[in-house]
Each structure stands twice: as C-alpha cells, then as structure tokens.
Design an enzyme around this catalytic site. Structure first.
Site, mmCIF file in Angstrom:
data_model
loop_
_atom_site.group_PDB
_atom_site.id
_atom_site.type_symbol
_atom_site.label_atom_id
_atom_site.label_comp_id
_atom_site.label_asym_id
_atom_site.label_seq_id
_atom_site.Cartn_x
_atom_site.Cartn_y
_atom_site.Cartn_z
ATOM 1 N N HIS A 110 0.834 -1.212 0.000
ATOM 2 C CA HIS A 110 0.000 0.000 0.000
ATOM 3 C C HIS A 110 0.864 1.255 0.000
ATOM 4 C CE1 HIS A 110 0.593 0.617 4.393
ATOM 5 N NE2 HIS A 110 0.533 -0.700 4.452
ATOM 6 N N GLU A 145 -5.052 1.677 2.624
ATOM 7 C CA GLU A 145 -5.005 0.403 3.341
ATOM 8 C C GLU A 145 -5.092 0.608 4.842
ATOM 9 O OE1 GLU A 145 -3.140 -2.989 5.490
ATOM 10 O OE2 GLU A 145 -2.529 -0.879 5.439
ATOM 11 N N GLU A 197 4.136 -6.621 3.438
ATOM 12 C CA GLU A 197 4.043 -5.975 4.749
ATOM 13 C C GLU A 197 5.270 -6.367 5.579
ATOM 14 O OE1 GLU A 197 1.951 -3.901 6.050
ATOM 15 O OE2 GLU A 197 0.131 -3.972 4.837
ATOM 16 N N HIS A 209 4.395 2.215 12.250
ATOM 17 C CA HIS A 209 3.408 3.067 12.942
ATOM 18 C C HIS A 209 4.007 3.800 14.137
ATOM 19 C CE1 HIS A 209 -0.496 0.955 11.356
ATOM 20 N NE2 HIS A 209 0.485 0.923 10.454
ATOM 21 N N ASP A 226 -0.311 4.402 1.138
ATOM 22 C CA ASP A 226 -0.625 5.343 2.203
ATOM 23 C C ASP A 226 0.166 5.010 3.456
ATOM 24 O OD1 ASP A 226 -2.209 2.970 2.368
ATOM 25 O OD2 ASP A 226 -3.468 3.926 3.888
ATOM 26 N N ASP A 248 6.855 -0.907 3.278
ATOM 27 C CA ASP A 248 5.979 -1.685 2.405
ATOM 28 C C ASP A 248 6.254 -1.472 0.919
ATOM 29 O OD1 ASP A 248 4.552 -2.606 4.602
ATOM 30 O OD2 ASP A 248 3.265 -0.860 4.606
#
Length: 402
Positions: free
Chosen positions: A67, A130, A156, A375, A69, A100
């Site tokens: 992804h 995503e 991922e 994250h 984003d 990613d």
C-alpha cells in the site's frame, strides 16, 4: 544506489490518508522508463491505485501487493529526523512508511532489465487507503484485477529486532528464541506469515427519546438501553466459541462508546463500536447473525430500539502451509535472508483479505522488509534486510514462474 533512491523518493511523499496519486504517477513514470506497462485505477479522485505487469498472463499469475498510504507521524518533534526524509543511521533507514512494497517494486524492475524469460506474469498491485478502510484493495477486487492471481506476496513488514526474541518469552519461548538466534546472521528475525485473522467492525445504535432531566419519565434513556445490549454482547464474547486450528479464538474489543447530548437532558442517542478479529471457525457473518439475534430479542422490550450497522467485514486469510508456493517461499527466504525462516500467523489484517476474497485457496505469503517499528516514532527499515528482500523477492518470482 537506485534501490535506495526509489525508497527515498517514496518516503518523501506525504501520503497520510491522502495523495497516493502522486506516488502512482511517480511509479508509472519509473516503470515506463523500463518499458513496464501500468494502469491507474481510481478509488476516488487523487487516490489512484497502480497496477503494473511484467510478462504475459498464463496459468501462473503472481501478485505482489503493497500500500502507498501511511499512518500519521504523530508528534513531529519527537522524531529524531524529518519523517519524510529518508535518513540513514547505524545501518538503518528512517522515515514514515519505509517498510511496504518497495522490495517487490525494485525486484520487478531488475527482472525486466535483465530480460529474464518468465513462464507467466507478475502483477504489482499498489493500493490506496489500506491503513484505514482498504478501499484500494476493494476497488481492485471489485473490478477483477485479482481474479487471475494464482499466488500472492504481500509486502508488509514481517520481522522483529533480534532483541525482541529474547525479551518476549510469551511470544517466543526460550528454546525457540535460542534456535532462531543461533541460525540468524543478520540484525532481524523474519517470519513467513501464512495466515491472519479477519476483521469485523460494527456499530450498535440505541435510539431513545430526549426529555428534561427533571422529568426523566417523559424520555427514553438510550444509554441505559445501550448498556443492556453491551452486557449481553460481553456475555456472548466471553462464552466458548469454535476454535480455529491455526488462528485460535476470535479477538473482540469494544473501542468507542458515545451517548447523550448534554448534562441536563435524558439521552436520546447512544452508540458503541467494536472490532472483532475473526477466524474461519467463527466468521464475521456468523458474529453479525448472532448479535442481531440478541438485538431482536432485546427489541421485544418496551421502547427498546437497537440497530447494528456493519462498517467493515474482512474475511480471514489462511493458506495451506504445505502448498508448494508457501514451501518454496520458506526455503528461498531462509537462503536469501541468512536465517531460519519459520511460518507464523498474526492477528492483524492485510489487503489480502480482499484480494483473496473470491479465491479462498489462493496461497498468500506475507513477507517484507521492516519490523515492529511500523506506525511508531522513528520508524525504520534495516538497510541490509531491505536489500536482501529485493533479492528474495526476485528469487521467488523466478522460482514461481520458471
């Protein structure tokens, strides 16, 4: 080095819930320079997925998905360096979203430029949105882009810093950790994720009637009715459920509760939201049916008005660990990543939930550079593992399409 330059450019584009079209344009131009055909598929204006093709579709079509984003950077002042400038320190490449899709991207370019004959096709599916809603994968699936896939790599992050092996005995028992550490010649331990839970998000709304707090008998307290439902929901989730042989039990959590308008009024509206990590043994559809049965029973009571709304219902992904594709990925991973490469299942979901929706037997391998800093503040990818994954992906592509 071109591989690092590609990553540097991608990290520099802020796609925090926005603007993936800018990356799609960059990738399309990059692929065009190498003669690789692409097409853009919009989920909404400015948020275009990108599909790239290498080779000709036969009875083998290997999907590679990642992804575009990223999640919010949080408090920017807490980052050691600019989150949107790829920064090298101590063998690590720091930046938001550094984990990613990039290995598959670079591997495709290298295979094309080497003019390697392929007995089939590689299809890159670079998706939007995503992190929140997975609308990119939904769009591609609805428009048939996943229909011909015969295997899928999901890029991922699938690794942890080796210190995590020694410091987390609940997840990595001591004997297992010692064996993995002894066989590992790198900074990180990676895993082949072959299964993950589904994800069900729903909202339950209680509708009552507002009235002045001095005359509560004239109103209908929506919070009271929501709490009556919540207690029944908790009983349901606390009871024994069918257990999946790989993914185990479902994992439910109530995440939000809101109700009322002001302190001196009987609340006329209240709602809760919940996320359930589902399994093939207890699917999202079955959970919804069971909860609607509870709601129907409660709604028989006077003035009770409850309604369940499904926000998102993604199926679990569960590949056969003995499938030839999974076995080949595991063998190649051990060779290319210089470590033992065990199979693992996780609770968190991926775009594969949508892309494999119409083909539950599709072998899916979630494998990619990156670690448990995704994250987080100062997210990074280990440079050695990033480069090793490019060679790893390339070897998997060649092996599958030989």
């Amino acid at each position: 080095m071109k591989k690092i330059a590609i990553l540097e450019k991608l990290v520099s584009i802020d796609t925090t819930d926005q603007a993936e079209g800018v990356i799609a344009d960059y990738l399309a131009d990059l692929f065009a320079q190498h003669g690789i055909h692409t097409e853009k598929v919009a989920s909404k204006p400015g948020r275009e997925n990108l599909v790239a093709y290498l080779g000709e579709a036969t009875d083998k079509v290997l999907g590679v998905t990642g992804h575009m984003d990223v999640v919010s950077i949080g408090d920017r002042s807490k980052w050691t360096s600019d989150p949107f400038t790829l920064t090298a320190r101590d063998g690590k490449l720091f930046g938001r979203g550094a984990t990613d899709m990039k290995s598959g991207l670079a591997a495709m370019i290298e295979l094309h430029d080497e003019h390697v004959p392929l007995n089939g096709q590689i299809k890159l599916l670079a998706t939007v949105d995503e992190e929140k809603n997975e609308t990119g994968a939904q769009t591609l699936t609805a428009q048939g882009y996943a229909d011909d896939l015969t295997a899928l790599l999901v890029a991922e992050p699938s690794g942890v810093d080796k210190q995590a092996l020694a410091n987390n005995p609940d997840k990595f028992p001591t004997e297992m950790a010692q064996k993995l550490l002894a066989a590992n010649q790198t900074n990180e331990q990676h895993f082949l994720i072959f299964a993950h839970n589904g994800s069900l998000d729903f909202k339950v709304t209680a509708t009552g009637k507002t009235a002045h707090s001095s005359m509560p008998a004239l109103g209908i307290n929506a919070i009271d009715h929501l709490l009556a439902y919540y207690n029944r929901q908790k009983q349901y989730f606390d009871q024994k459920h069918p257990i999946d042989d790989v993914l185990g039990d479902i994992v439910p959590i109530t995440t939000l509760i809101n109700g009322g308008e002001q302190i001196n009024s009987v609340p006329g509206h209240a709602e809760l939201t919940c996320r359930v990590r589902t399994t093939p043994a207890l699917t999202g559809d079955q959970v919804i049916a069971d909860l609607n049965t509870i709601i129907a029973e409660l709604n028989q009571q006077v003035d009770m008005n409850l309604e369940l709304t499904v926000i998102n219902n993604q199926p679990p992904v569960k590949s056969n660990p003995q499938a030839p594709f999974i076995q080949a990925v595991q063998k190649i991973g051990a060779q290319k990543l210089s470590q033992a490469y065990p199979l693992m299942h996780v609770a968190g979901g991926t775009d594969a939930a949508h892309l494999a929706k119409h083909n539950p037997d599709l072998p899916v391998a979630v494998v990619g550079p990156g670690n448990d800093t995704s994250h987080m503040i100062d997210e990074y990818v280990d440079e050695e593992m990033y480069l090793k994954h490019i060679d790893f992906f390339k070897a998997v592509m060649l092996d599958y399409l030989k």
